[in-house]
Design an enzyme around this catalytic site. Structure first.
Site, short mmCIF file in Angstrom:
data_model
loop_
_atom_site.label_atom_id
_atom_site.label_comp_id
_atom_site.label_asym_id
_atom_site.label_seq_id
_atom_site.Cartn_x
_atom_site.Cartn_y
_atom_site.Cartn_z
N HIS A 82 6.22 10.22 -10.33
CA HIS A 82 6.73 8.94 -9.86
C HIS A 82 7.75 8.41 -10.85
O HIS A 82 7.52 8.42 -12.06
CB HIS A 82 5.58 7.93 -9.72
CG HIS A 82 6.05 6.57 -9.31
ND1 HIS A 82 6.36 6.26 -8.01
CD2 HIS A 82 6.30 5.45 -10.02
CE1 HIS A 82 6.76 5.00 -7.94
NE2 HIS A 82 6.75 4.49 -9.16
N ASP A 161 -1.67 -3.87 -1.73
CA ASP A 161 -0.51 -3.93 -2.63
C ASP A 161 0.72 -4.43 -1.88
O ASP A 161 1.51 -5.21 -2.42
CB ASP A 161 -0.22 -2.54 -3.22
CG ASP A 161 1.09 -2.54 -3.97
OD1 ASP A 161 1.17 -3.27 -4.98
OD2 ASP A 161 2.05 -1.89 -3.53
N ARG A 168 4.02 -11.80 -4.58
CA ARG A 168 4.52 -11.88 -5.96
C ARG A 168 6.03 -12.12 -5.97
O ARG A 168 6.56 -12.85 -6.81
CB ARG A 168 4.19 -10.59 -6.71
CG ARG A 168 2.71 -10.47 -7.07
CD ARG A 168 2.35 -9.06 -7.49
NE ARG A 168 3.17 -8.59 -8.59
CZ ARG A 168 3.45 -7.30 -8.83
NH1 ARG A 168 2.98 -6.36 -8.04
NH2 ARG A 168 4.21 -6.97 -9.84
N SER A 183 -0.13 -1.93 -9.20
CA SER A 183 0.61 -1.75 -7.95
C SER A 183 1.09 -0.30 -7.82
O SER A 183 0.87 0.37 -6.80
CB SER A 183 1.80 -2.73 -7.93
OG SER A 183 2.74 -2.39 -6.96
N LYS A 187 -0.81 3.09 -5.37
CA LYS A 187 -0.11 3.89 -4.35
C LYS A 187 -0.18 5.37 -4.69
O LYS A 187 -0.33 6.23 -3.82
CB LYS A 187 1.34 3.41 -4.21
CG LYS A 187 1.42 2.08 -3.49
CD LYS A 187 2.81 1.51 -3.44
CE LYS A 187 3.22 0.93 -4.76
NZ LYS A 187 4.21 -0.12 -4.73
N1 URA Z 1 7.18 -1.20 -8.17
C1 URA Z 1 5.97 -1.29 -7.55
O1 URA Z 1 5.60 -0.43 -6.77
N2 URA Z 1 5.20 -2.36 -7.83
C2 URA Z 1 5.56 -3.34 -8.70
O2 URA Z 1 4.81 -4.25 -8.91
C3 URA Z 1 6.82 -3.22 -9.32
C4 URA Z 1 7.61 -2.14 -9.03
#
Ligand code: URA
Length: 433
Positions: A82, A161, A168, A183, A187
């Site tokens: 990632h 999320d 947010r 977050s 994922k």
């Molecule tokens: N990318 C994400 O997936 N989550 C965040 O909180 C910030 C950047």
């Protein structure tokens, strides 16, 4: 439990229990907890941080809020990678086939681009016929057959999320290490990987602006990964200039093909080899990263990595003649050089400005609904550390627009020229394992 009590607890900096965090995330996902209470809690977290146990509980609660991809039918250790997002970052296009050519299964779910950073799926779709929506059983079969599949996200991964991120975004609570780390990791874990390699970028074009912030985020994610039973390694890499030379979808695929053929830009090749070495070791296909590096370099040079890319493109319906002859990929109607107005040394190339220039040309989306022009973008001709004379070409604009002046201005603004010599920048600052 009452949300007001838990908000107050966090405001007084008292650790929330795993059961309390699960209750909050379930309640918010099911719309039983209103946005105003969740916003108050998020702000308390921004100010008071979260303990290691709270971060893990939050991540796991978000994973459990939706589907978890089951990759157990794929043989071997599934390693995912990632990147926190960069300009000209086409590493996934190269890493996938390269690592797969070593027998490592790569079952990757990627995203589309929004704003100044591009998405792997958009880049892949510049290849004619390429299908990125594939049923789960076919996806798993393809990885078992050829070790590589890259598709769009299927199922309902970490919906908590998604809702929290949207909240947010409008409540000034994005910039919080525990919230960002949980977050991203929720994922990745929901996508089913056994091990994870993270590329945490910092600099002008990146989410994290400084090395210190990037280090803190990387450490938090490595800890969450480990505590959740996923071996995790994080790289800290520089985004104070775009990666490689090409920015734009088909242009980046072309550069990925060059790199897979052993003729890529040095910075891109080095980052790919380093990331891939760690993926191969995590997948237990090499004893150490030095051994993996040497074997991977060989795969770039002997054509096996490129062959794997062709197999992958064919398996997903893409036109492999475009891989054999990249000039058959979409191109722009005109190429305009952007020249230097002064002599000196390139000190910095603001990746954000270059990303915006590419977006203005149509290579990226300003909103989710925008369509992408696959052939357009920017190709840098000078990188940080290089000497330039007045009139030298800094970059080429590949455009289908009658007037590309706005993009050209962004590119000119991106280049900072120094009168004294500049060292070539470090690309990989640290690896947290
Ligand atoms: N990318 C994400 O997936 N989550 C965040 O909180 C910030 C950047």
């Amino acid at each position: 439990m009452r949300m007001v009590d838990l908000i107050s607890k966090k405001r007084h900096n008292i650790e929330l229990t795993t059961a309390e965090i699960e209750w909050i995330i379930n309640g918010y996902t099911n719309k039983e907890i209103p946005d105003y209470q969740m916003s108050a809690l998020l702000m308390a977290i921004v100010f008071n941080d979260m303990t290691k146990a709270e971060r893990l509980a939050l991540t796991q609660a978000m994973v459990n809020s939706g589907d978890v991809v089951d990759l157990s039918a794929i043989e071997g250790v599934k390693v995912d990678k990632h990147s926190t997002g960069g300009v000209g970052d086409k590493t996934s296009l190269i890493l996938g086939p390269l690592v797969a050519s070593m027998g490592v299964p790569v079952a990757k779910m990627s995203g589309r681009g929004l704003g100044h950073t591009g998405g792997t799926l958009d880049k892949l779709e510049s290849i004619s016929g390429m299908k990125i929506e594939i049923e789960m059983d076919q996806f798993i079969q393809q990885v078992n057959d050829i070790k590589l599949a890259i598709i769009g996200q299927t199922g309902n991964l970490a919906p908590a999320d998604k809702y929290l991120y949207a909240l947010r975004d409008v409540t000034g609570t994005v910039e919080s290490i525990p919230l960002i780390a949980s977050s991203i990791m929720s994922k990745k874990i929901a996508a089913g990987a056994d091990a994870i390699v993270l590329d945490v970028k910092f600099g002008a074009g990146a989410f994290m602006k400084t090395l210190d912030d990037a280090k803190e985020l990387a450490t938090a994610m490595v800890e969450i990964g480990r505590d959740a039973g996923r071996e995790t390694v994080a790289f800290l890499t520089d985004m104070n200039q775009p990666l490689g030379f090409a920015i734009g979808n088909a242009l980046e695929v072309k550069e990925a093909i060059e790199t897979l053929s052993g003729n890529g830009p040095k910075d891109l090749e080095e980052l790919v080899l380093q990331l891939a070495s760690h993926m191969v070791v995590l997948a237990k296909k090499a004893a150490n990263t030095e051994q993996a590096y040497a074997q991977l370099k060989e795969k770039l040079q002997n054509g096996e990595a490129l062959q794997k890319f062709k197999e992958f493109v064919a398996a997903q319906g893409g036109d492999t003649s475009q891989i054999e002859n990249p000039e058959l990929l979409p191109t722009a109607s005109s190429v305009i050089p952007v020249t230097a107005t002064e002599a000196g040394y390139v000190e910095k190339i603001d990746a954000l400005s270059i990303g915006i220039a590419a977006m203005k040309l149509g290579a990226g989306r300003a909103t989710k609904e925008d369509t992408i022009d696959m052939g357009v973008g920017v190709v840098l001709n000078k990188k940080v550390g290089e000497a330039i004379n007045q009139g030298d070409v800094l970059a080429y604009v590949h455009t289908n627009q009658a007037d590309s002046q706005e993009a050209i201005e962004y590119i000119k603004k991106a280049y900072e020229i120094s009168s004294s010599s500049v060292c070539s920048p470090t690309l990989i600052y640290d690896i947290i394992a």
